[in-house]
Enzyme design. Structure first.
Site, PDB file in Angstrom:
ATOM      1  N   GLY A   1       0.825  -1.210   0.000  1.00 11.80           N
ATOM      2  CA  GLY A   1       0.000   0.000   0.000  1.00 11.80           C
ATOM      3  C   GLY A   1       0.854   1.252   0.000  1.00 11.80           C
ATOM      4  N   THR A   2       1.950   1.211   0.732  1.00 14.52           N
ATOM      5  CA  THR A   2       2.833   2.382   0.808  1.00 14.52           C
ATOM      6  C   THR A   2       3.375   2.745  -0.573  1.00 14.52           C
ATOM      7  OG1 THR A   2       3.452   1.771   3.063  1.00 14.52           O
ATOM      8  CG2 THR A   2       4.938   3.262   1.910  1.00 14.52           C
TER       9      THR A   2
ATOM     10  N   ASN B   1      -7.574   3.886   9.314  1.00 19.24           N
ATOM     11  CA  ASN B   1      -7.075   2.620   9.870  1.00 19.24           C
ATOM     12  C   ASN B   1      -7.196   2.554  11.388  1.00 19.24           C
ATOM     13  OD1 ASN B   1      -5.059   4.676   8.992  1.00 19.24           O
ATOM     14  ND2 ASN B   1      -3.721   3.564  10.382  1.00 19.24           N
TER      15      ASN B   1
ATOM     16  N   GLN C   1      -7.774   0.150   3.776  1.00 24.25           N
ATOM     17  CA  GLN C   1      -8.605  -0.488   4.814  1.00 24.25           C
ATOM     18  C   GLN C   1     -10.021  -0.818   4.338  1.00 24.25           C
ATOM     19  OE1 GLN C   1      -7.549  -1.714   7.561  1.00 24.25           O
ATOM     20  NE2 GLN C   1      -5.559  -0.740   7.831  1.00 24.25           N
TER      21      GLN C   1
ATOM     22  N   SER D   1      -3.742  -2.889  -0.489  1.00 27.72           N
ATOM     23  CA  SER D   1      -2.610  -3.678  -0.007  1.00 27.72           C
ATOM     24  C   SER D   1      -3.056  -5.115   0.237  1.00 27.72           C
ATOM     25  CB  SER D   1      -2.122  -3.050   1.305  1.00 27.72           C
ATOM     26  OG  SER D   1      -1.172  -3.891   1.918  1.00 27.72           O
ATOM     27  N   GLY D   2      -2.267  -6.068  -0.259  1.00 25.48           N
ATOM     28  CA  GLY D   2      -2.645  -7.473  -0.144  1.00 25.48           C
ATOM     29  C   GLY D   2      -2.794  -7.964   1.282  1.00 25.48           C
ATOM     30  N   HIS D   3      -1.860  -7.552   2.155  1.00 27.21           N
ATOM     31  CA  HIS D   3      -1.849  -8.173   3.486  1.00 27.21           C
ATOM     32  C   HIS D   3      -2.965  -7.680   4.389  1.00 27.21           C
ATOM     33  CE1 HIS D   3       0.227  -5.106   6.149  1.00 27.21           C
ATOM     34  NE2 HIS D   3       0.544  -4.613   4.975  1.00 27.21           N
TER      35      HIS D   3
ATOM     36  N   THR E   1      10.732  -7.570 -12.520  1.00 29.85           N
ATOM     37  CA  THR E   1      10.110  -8.887 -12.690  1.00 29.85           C
ATOM     38  C   THR E   1       9.021  -9.072 -11.643  1.00 29.85           C
ATOM     39  OG1 THR E   1      12.167  -9.739 -13.560  1.00 29.85           O
ATOM     40  CG2 THR E   1      10.575 -11.369 -12.799  1.00 29.85           C
TER      41      THR E   1
ATOM     42  N   CYS F   1       5.017   4.545  21.484  1.00 29.37           N
ATOM     43  CA  CYS F   1       6.111   4.889  22.390  1.00 29.37           C
ATOM     44  C   CYS F   1       7.249   5.485  21.575  1.00 29.37           C
ATOM     45  CB  CYS F   1       6.584   3.631  23.101  1.00 29.37           C
ATOM     46  SG  CYS F   1       7.675   4.003  24.460  1.00 29.37           S
TER      47      CYS F   1
HETATM   48  N1  PLP Z   1      -2.661   3.036   4.225  1.00 30.25           N
HETATM   49  C1  PLP Z   1      -3.380   2.621   5.267  1.00 30.25           C
HETATM   50  C2  PLP Z   1      -4.694   3.274   5.565  1.00 30.25           C
HETATM   51  C3  PLP Z   1      -2.914   1.587   6.075  1.00 30.25           C
HETATM   52  O1  PLP Z   1      -3.647   1.169   7.129  1.00 30.25           O
HETATM   53  C4  PLP Z   1      -1.665   0.999   5.766  1.00 30.25           C
HETATM   54  C5  PLP Z   1      -1.107  -0.058   6.636  1.00 30.25           C
HETATM   55  O2  PLP Z   1      -1.401  -0.131   7.820  1.00 30.25           O
HETATM   56  C6  PLP Z   1      -0.961   1.470   4.647  1.00 30.25           C
HETATM   57  C7  PLP Z   1      -1.487   2.490   3.899  1.00 30.25           C
HETATM   58  C8  PLP Z   1       0.359   0.876   4.256  1.00 30.25           C
HETATM   59  O3  PLP Z   1       0.158  -0.370   3.649  1.00 30.25           O
HETATM   60  P1  PLP Z   1       1.400  -1.389   3.502  1.00 30.25           P
HETATM   61  O4  PLP Z   1       1.667  -1.939   4.845  1.00 30.25           O
HETATM   62  O5  PLP Z   1       0.915  -2.419   2.531  1.00 30.25           O
HETATM   63  O6  PLP Z   1       2.531  -0.604   2.952  1.00 30.25           O
END
Ligand code: PLP
Length: 388
Positions: A71-72, A150, A178, A198-200, A236, A324
């Protein structure tokens, strides 16, 4: 000890079906999809299938899907790629409650001479759309506003925002990390130009993401090199990851309605049970527009980290709204932007559920929470002080 996993906004379990789908592409079918031979070619076919599965969940054309690593990366590519395509425009609008994947990029742009507007939110985490309207002008290169938060699960009116922005001829990006898989989307009927996922977060593994790029949207390529992903994102392909995210999207599309009804019922039961049995607790976020799986609850006078540690002793995984940093517990930027009082922001816990949670897990947590809160309050120096 059995693990009770209520931290699905952080990451999710890989679905068994997803793992089975990706396994051959890690072990046996290791060919390069760009190769001319049949061994590699069959992998290319599978990538096409995954692109269709993702497009089906998003309600768009497969040609509008670009696979990324997370996602980032998708967020970064959307922002940098748009700005590179319109170098004469110098203003970006976002919100104060974005994930760091957007907020840090925007703050870096500010350091590099861009004007960056961070829209605020009210106590429930809602945006003021009049404020957004007033900020849109001819110098605005991009508006990037998340679909769902999130931390609190608050869902923004993304379609309305996208319409408002694109009516002015300004591209609109949304971080939908999300929300994808939890709410039906039909991007072919939507003004949204760019959307990250994002896949995870939806039961595929870490290391794969998607950027949706609406046909006709101007976006500079973000990784130069080979011709992969139509020349937008060279390198790739992460074939197993791509197959996995395709399968995860197929599962999400097939089960969305039933699953979310069940997950929402569990979330509501958990939330109501905790609020009833723990005095001085309250929900953070917009109760009427929230993800079905998320609840963020503040417990006055105690620290979230302490609650997490005690939950951990029972095998319960959640997360807190404070981090923290350099020895001091800083309330999250999201809760601060919402104006959540200090004593409440410090004691906030996010429970985020998934299709794998059960009623027994919810009941067990409802039973343990009052004991945890009571024990920690007995030790708290803040009990009896007014919220500041
Ligand atoms: N954007 C949101 C709203 C998220 O909650 C997250 C991950 O927590 C991300 C972006 C980043 O995704 P990734 O961990 O796949 O880079």
């Amino acid at each position: 000890m059995k693990v009770i996993y209520f931290d699905n906004n952080a990451t999710t379990k890989v679905a068994d079906e997803v793992f089975e789908a990706m396994r051959p592409y890690l072990c046996d079918l290791y060919g390069n999809p760009s190769s001319m031979h049949t061994f590699g070619g069959q992998v290319g076919v599978k990538i096409r299938e995954a692109r269709e599965q993702v497009a089906n969940l998003l309600g768009c054309h497969p040609g509008e899907i670009v696979f990324t690593s997370c996602g980032t990366e998708s967020d970064s590519a959307a922002i940098h790629g748009t700005l590179a395509a319109v170098p004469h425009k110098r203003k970006v609008i976002t919100t104060r409650v974005e994930h760091p994947a957007v907020l840090t990029v925007c703050r870096d742009l500010e350091n590099r001479g861009y004007e960056v507007i961070e829209l605020g939110v009210d106590k429930q985490g809602r945006l003021d759309l009049d404020e957004l309207e007033a900020d849109l002008d001819d110098d605005t290169a991009l508006v990037s506003i998340m679909s769902a938060n999130n931390e609190t699960g608050t869902v923004f009116p993304t379609e309305r925002i996208a319409q408002m922005v694109t009516d002015r001829g300004i591209p609109f990006h949304t971080d939908a990390v999300q929300i994808v898989g939890k709410v039906p989307l039909k991007l072919s009927d939507s003004p949204i130009n760019l959307l990250s996922l994002s896949g995870h977060k939806l039961h595929a593994p870490k290391g794969v993401g998607v950027l949706y790029i609406k046909k006709g949207t101007r976006l500079a390529p973000f990784l130069l090199g080979g011709h992969q992903e139509s020349g937008r994102r060279a390198g790739t392909e992460n074939v197993a990851g791509i197959v996995a995210i395709g399968k995860a999207c197929e599962l999400a599309a097939d089960g969305m309605e039933d699953e979310n009804t069940r997950v929402k019922a569990l979330r509501d039961k958990l939330e109501a049970g905790i609020l009833k049995s723990c005095p001085d607790s309250s929900i953070n976020g917009d109760p009427d527009h929230r993800l079905p799986n998320t609840t963020n609850i503040s417990f006055e006078y105690i620290e979230g980290e302490a609650i997490l540690l005690m939950l951990d002793q029972f095998g319960i995984c959640a997360s807190s709204g404070s981090a923290c940093t350099s020895g001091s517990l800083e309330p999250s930027h999201v809760l601060r932007a919402m104006g959540v009082p200090f004593t409440a922001a410090h004691g906030s816990i996010r429970y985020s559920l998934s299709r794998y949670n059960t009623e027994e897990e919810v009941d067990f947590t409802i039973e343990k929470m009052p004991q945890i809160i009571e024990r920690l309050r007995a030790l708290s120096p803040f009990v009896g002080q007014a919220s500041a």
